[in-house]
Design a protein around this motif. Structure first.
Motif, PDB file in Angstrom:
ATOM      1  N   GLU A  87       1.137  -1.175   0.054  1.00 22.70           N
ATOM      2  CA  GLU A  87      -0.114   0.033  -0.001  1.00 22.70           C
ATOM      3  C   GLU A  87       0.813   1.306   0.001  1.00 22.70           C
ATOM      4  O   GLU A  87       1.944   1.323   0.563  1.00 22.70           O
ATOM      5  N   LEU A  88       0.617   2.051  -1.059  1.00 23.80           N
ATOM      6  CA  LEU A  88       1.163   3.317  -0.956  1.00 23.80           C
ATOM      7  C   LEU A  88       0.367   4.687  -1.011  1.00 23.80           C
ATOM      8  O   LEU A  88      -0.248   4.799  -2.128  1.00 23.80           O
ATOM      9  N   GLY A  89       0.446   5.288   0.169  1.00 22.90           N
ATOM     10  CA  GLY A  89      -0.551   6.555   0.102  1.00 22.90           C
ATOM     11  C   GLY A  89       0.252   7.885  -0.398  1.00 22.90           C
ATOM     12  O   GLY A  89       1.430   7.922  -0.101  1.00 22.90           O
ATOM     13  N   GLY A  90      -0.439   8.516  -1.204  1.00 20.09           N
ATOM     14  CA  GLY A  90       0.211   9.818  -1.945  1.00 20.09           C
ATOM     15  C   GLY A  90       1.105   9.410  -3.089  1.00 20.09           C
ATOM     16  O   GLY A  90       2.322  10.336  -2.875  1.00 20.09           O
ATOM     17  N   ALA A  91       0.796   8.546  -3.726  1.00 16.07           N
ATOM     18  CA  ALA A  91       1.788   8.076  -4.974  1.00 16.07           C
ATOM     19  C   ALA A  91       1.591   9.209  -5.884  1.00 16.07           C
ATOM     20  O   ALA A  91       0.391   9.908  -6.090  1.00 16.07           O
ATOM     21  N   GLN A  92       2.541   9.411  -6.690  1.00 20.95           N
ATOM     22  CA  GLN A  92       2.629  10.529  -8.012  1.00 20.95           C
ATOM     23  C   GLN A  92       3.273   9.777  -9.180  1.00 20.95           C
ATOM     24  O   GLN A  92       4.024   8.728  -9.062  1.00 20.95           O
ATOM     25  N   ILE A  93       2.797  10.092 -10.415  1.00 20.70           N
ATOM     26  CA  ILE A  93       3.522  10.108 -11.570  1.00 20.70           C
ATOM     27  C   ILE A  93       4.408  10.977 -12.042  1.00 20.70           C
ATOM     28  O   ILE A  93       3.970  12.153 -11.800  1.00 20.70           O
ATOM     29  N   ILE A  94       5.439  10.640 -12.541  1.00 15.45           N
ATOM     30  CA  ILE A  94       6.280  11.810 -13.183  1.00 15.45           C
ATOM     31  C   ILE A  94       6.288  11.509 -14.653  1.00 15.45           C
ATOM     32  O   ILE A  94       6.490  10.104 -15.179  1.00 15.45           O
ATOM     33  N   VAL A  95       5.762  12.163 -15.575  1.00 12.75           N
ATOM     34  CA  VAL A  95       6.032  12.270 -16.836  1.00 12.75           C
ATOM     35  C   VAL A  95       7.087  12.949 -17.430  1.00 12.75           C
ATOM     36  O   VAL A  95       7.237  14.157 -17.587  1.00 12.75           O
ATOM     37  N   GLN A  96       8.168  12.419 -17.953  1.00 15.49           N
ATOM     38  CA  GLN A  96       9.296  12.789 -18.543  1.00 15.49           C
ATOM     39  C   GLN A  96       9.065  13.084 -20.048  1.00 15.49           C
ATOM     40  O   GLN A  96       8.576  12.227 -20.945  1.00 15.49           O
ATOM     41  N   ILE A  97       9.212  14.326 -20.490  1.00 11.96           N
ATOM     42  CA  ILE A  97       9.000  14.527 -21.942  1.00 11.96           C
ATOM     43  C   ILE A  97      10.362  15.018 -22.498  1.00 11.96           C
ATOM     44  O   ILE A  97      11.288  15.744 -22.238  1.00 11.96           O
ATOM     45  N   LYS A  98      10.718  14.170 -23.535  1.00 10.50           N
ATOM     46  CA  LYS A  98      11.770  14.431 -24.402  1.00 10.50           C
ATOM     47  C   LYS A  98      11.384  14.540 -25.962  1.00 10.50           C
ATOM     48  O   LYS A  98      10.274  14.056 -26.547  1.00 10.50           O
ATOM     49  N   ASP A  99      12.109  15.420 -26.692  1.00 14.13           N
ATOM     50  CA  ASP A  99      11.761  15.574 -28.060  1.00 14.13           C
ATOM     51  C   ASP A  99      11.829  14.382 -29.300  1.00 14.13           C
ATOM     52  O   ASP A  99      12.596  13.286 -28.456  1.00 14.13           O
ATOM     53  N   ASN A 100      11.887  14.651 -30.524  1.00 20.99           N
ATOM     54  CA  ASN A 100      12.365  13.530 -31.164  1.00 20.99           C
ATOM     55  C   ASN A 100      13.557  13.190 -31.594  1.00 20.99           C
ATOM     56  O   ASN A 100      14.134  12.206 -32.250  1.00 20.99           O
ATOM     57  N   GLN A 101      14.582  14.198 -30.876  1.00 22.75           N
ATOM     58  CA  GLN A 101      15.835  13.881 -30.818  1.00 22.75           C
ATOM     59  C   GLN A 101      16.544  13.214 -29.534  1.00 22.75           C
ATOM     60  O   GLN A 101      17.695  13.186 -29.297  1.00 22.75           O
ATOM     61  N   TYR A 102      15.318  13.067 -28.463  1.00 22.63           N
ATOM     62  CA  TYR A 102      15.693  12.403 -27.249  1.00 22.63           C
ATOM     63  C   TYR A 102      16.670  13.450 -26.337  1.00 22.63           C
ATOM     64  O   TYR A 102      16.856  13.256 -25.328  1.00 22.63           O
ATOM     65  N   THR A 103      16.156  14.620 -26.652  1.00 24.41           N
ATOM     66  CA  THR A 103      16.606  15.982 -25.767  1.00 24.41           C
ATOM     67  C   THR A 103      15.571  16.040 -24.757  1.00 24.41           C
ATOM     68  O   THR A 103      14.408  16.306 -25.085  1.00 24.41           O
ATOM     69  N   LYS A 104      15.873  16.246 -23.547  1.00 26.68           N
ATOM     70  CA  LYS A 104      15.073  16.231 -22.352  1.00 26.68           C
ATOM     71  C   LYS A 104      14.431  17.739 -22.451  1.00 26.68           C
ATOM     72  O   LYS A 104      15.173  18.945 -22.716  1.00 26.68           O
ATOM     73  N   ILE A 105      13.043  17.797 -22.509  1.00 25.77           N
ATOM     74  CA  ILE A 105      12.202  19.030 -22.361  1.00 25.77           C
ATOM     75  C   ILE A 105      12.017  19.395 -21.207  1.00 25.77           C
ATOM     76  O   ILE A 105      12.024  20.649 -20.531  1.00 25.77           O
TER      77      ILE A 105
END
Length: 428
Positions: free
Chosen positions: A322-340
């Motif tokens: 059981e895990l209260g207060g979980a969250q998701i992180i959405v990592q966003i990168k462009d089509n050259q795999y550069t971190k946005i």
């Protein structure tokens, strides 16, 4: 004569090479590791040498790290090798460096190899930096006089002159990398093999290493094999690229085409709206207690959105805790795999059960027209802002954003990047 010259220019010839590992039995890399694995099985304990994420119940089963590789590499080429985690990149380099032998097939190498597969490879921790240079040179078949002639250049390039007579066990990982790369780059070898170890060094040294590898291929005629997840360094260094997936070469040729294939962008007409991660191999501690099973983009036939439209998606999660207060992180990168950037979800509670479903909406207002790669992590953030990631399946979900963001200017990301800020208001 032409065919003979071409044969002379071949540096590496790989023919139907396969590498098979037997999971849960032997193959820990050393006798000590194999004995540890055997003793753990006798006692019914978890194998301490099995990577996290590998099913401990798969004793006796085989895993094909490489499954029929055919490849020819010529003199003076700089060849990039890319692929996801577990694709077989490091295994291929270990075979070429003769760290291990293929199960089937043949590898013909025409020249001396200097390899750098991980931090500290080939170094004796009790010996000084200078002594390790001599040892590595001797392994390559160089005389002491030949090594002496290169010593000053090696020390100067490595930036560790002050510590060159200090045992390398006292070096930081960055110092290890600097000296190890300098040794591999300056000693007389015909082929340089580099796994992604430059990520440990600082940015200035990384640039110096890339310049040195480029000179080694273009000016000195040496052959360079380079594994990296950094697509920009692949672009800067390599002449052609090889894409590995599940132990096979799925594409080789032009750099941009290879990157598009690796990123899953070679066919963007019908981007999928469903991803299943249950069979994904996890790294580190990911997936031990909580597993992200699948993601479904909602209300869409294909993952194509107008800028400003919310991306609605549903995740399915299996949790052993059981895990209260979980969250998701959405990592966003462009089509050259550069971190946005990244987006953090609101909190939700996980129960100890399978097939838990949660729906989310993510805004796209500030992203420009392009194709983006999304990667999800399930995390728990503490009161100090630190977070612990419970699962990251490592798969890329591809979405396309279209239309202009509130204006009719044709967007050029080479000039303006990926972020389109709100309209600037006229204030009297």
């Amino acid at each position: 004569m032409e065919n003979q010259n071409k044969d002379m220019d071949v540096m590496i010839q790989i023919s139907n090479v396969k590498k098979r590992y037997r999971l849960g039995q032997i193959g820990g890399g050393s006798l000590q590791a194999d004995l540890q694995s055997w003793w753990a099985r006798i006692r019914g304990k978890e194998d301490p040498n099995t990577k996290i994420g590998v099913d401990q119940r798969s004793n006796g089963e085989t895993f094909m790290a490489l499954n029929g590789i055919d490849l020819t590499i010529y003199k003076g080429e700089a060849v990039g090798i890319i692929g996801g985690n577990g694709a077989g990149k490091s295994t291929l380099l270990k075979l070429l460096s003769r760290v291990t032998a293929p199960t089937e097939g043949e590898i013909d190498i025409y020249g001396r190899i200097a390899s750098m597969l991980e931090v500290g490879t080939g170094f004796s921790p009790e010996m000084t930096g200078r002594e390790n240079v001599y040892m590595n040179g001797a392994i390559l078949g160089m005389t002491k006089a030949e090594i002496d002639a290169k010593m000053e250049d090696i020390i100067e390039f490595s930036e560790v002159r002050e510590f060159i007579d200090t045992p390398v066990k006292r070096y930081s990982s960055g110092m290890y990398v600097k000296l190890a790369f300098s040794v591999a780059a300056h000693l007389d070898s015909d082929i340089m093999i580099m796994d992604e170890v430059l990520a440990v060094g600082d940015m200035a040294f990384q640039k110096k290493c890339l310049d040195k590898m480029r000179d080694a291929a273009k000016k000195e005629g040496r052959t360079v094999l380079y594994v990296s997840h950094n697509m920009n360094t692949i672009r800067q260094l390599c002449d052609r690229c090889i894409v590995l997936d599940k132990g096979k070469i799925v594409f080789q040729g032009d750099i941009e085409e290879s990157i598009q294939r690796y990123m899953g962008l070679d066919n963007i007409v019908n981007l999928p709206c469903y991803y299943n991660f249950e069979k994904n191999k996890r790294l580190y501690h990911f997936g031990k207690q909580i597993r992200l099973q699948e993601v479904q983009f909602l209300d869409k036939e294909f993952a194509k959105y107008e800028i400003g439209e919310n991306i609605k998606f549903q995740i399915s999660v299996e949790s052993d805790i059981e895990l209260g207060g979980a969250q998701i992180i959405v990592q966003i990168k462009d089509n050259q795999y550069t971190k946005i950037g990244m987006a953090l979800s609101e909190r939700f509670d996980l129960k100890c059960e399978k097939n838990q479903h949660f729906q989310f909406e993510m805004g796209t207002d500030y992203l420009s027209h392009d194709i983006y790669c999304l990667n999800l992590e399930i995390v728990k953030v503490d009161e100090l802002g630190n977070y612990f990631a419970y699962d990251n399946p490592g798969s890329k979900m591809i979405v396309e954003l279209v239309n202009e963001h509130g204006h009719n200017i044709l967007w050029n990301k080479n000039y303006w990047g990926q972020v389109s800020f709100p309209m600037v208001k006229v204030v009297k």
